[in-house]
Design a protein around this motif. Structure first.
Motif: not given
Length: 161
Positions: A98-125
């Motif tokens: 889960p931490l790698e998924v968050i890290k990779h998505r944070t890298q792809l988005l470029g500026s979103t925080s890891a906490l925002q990415v985690a919340a987005q993944v949990m809410s959508t998937e």
């Protein structure tokens, strides 16, 4: 920054991956990402990397060491490095994926925080989204750590002889 660039090369839909199709130099990829999202975006995922490292190492070495001692007590020394490394990899991957998924998505988005990415993944998937790619990650970790610890044990034995 190189981890971010690697992630961007791996994902064809990223700004770097789509434009280069894997043919650009690292320098060109850094220039493209910096121009598209700013230089700070190259460091995206760094906090997740630090957060990922400590629990992964603790869980891996805890499980590896415990399994190693148990197998040694049973007299199963021949398979000990491989089995112990596999046990450590499986346990650590339960937390690490889960931490790698968050890290990779944070890298792809470029500026979103890891906490925002985690919340987005949990809410959508949901929780399943945090474990996306877990089979490949687990296979990579088991093979890598198994080979590493088996080689280390063999080298250690040869040096002692």
């Amino acid at each position: 920054p190189l981890d971010t660039i690697t992630t961007l090369f791996e994902v064809a839909s990223s700004d770097v991956g789509a434009a280069t199709s894997g043919r650009a130099s690292i320098r060109k990829a850094i220039q493209m990402r910096s121009a598209a999202k700013g230089g700070a975006s190259l460091w995206a995922g760094l906090p997740s990397t630090f957060v990922l490292g400590l629990p992964f190492a603790l869980l891996f070495h805890g499980a590896q060491g415990t399994t190693s001692m148990w197998m040694h007590e049973k007299g199963w020394d021949a398979a000990e490095p491989l089995v112990a490394a596999t046990a450590g990899s499986v346990l650590a991957s339960l937390v690490g994926v889960p931490l790698e998924v968050i890290k990779h998505r944070t890298q792809l988005l470029g500026s979103t925080s890891a906490l925002q990415v985690a919340a987005q993944v949990m809410s959508t998937e949901g929780l399943r989204g945090l474990y996306r790619g877990s089979a490949a990650t687990l296979l990579r970790n088991v093979v890598y750590n198994g080979a590493q610890w088996t080689t280390f044990a063999a080298a250690q034995g040869a040096l002692r002889a």
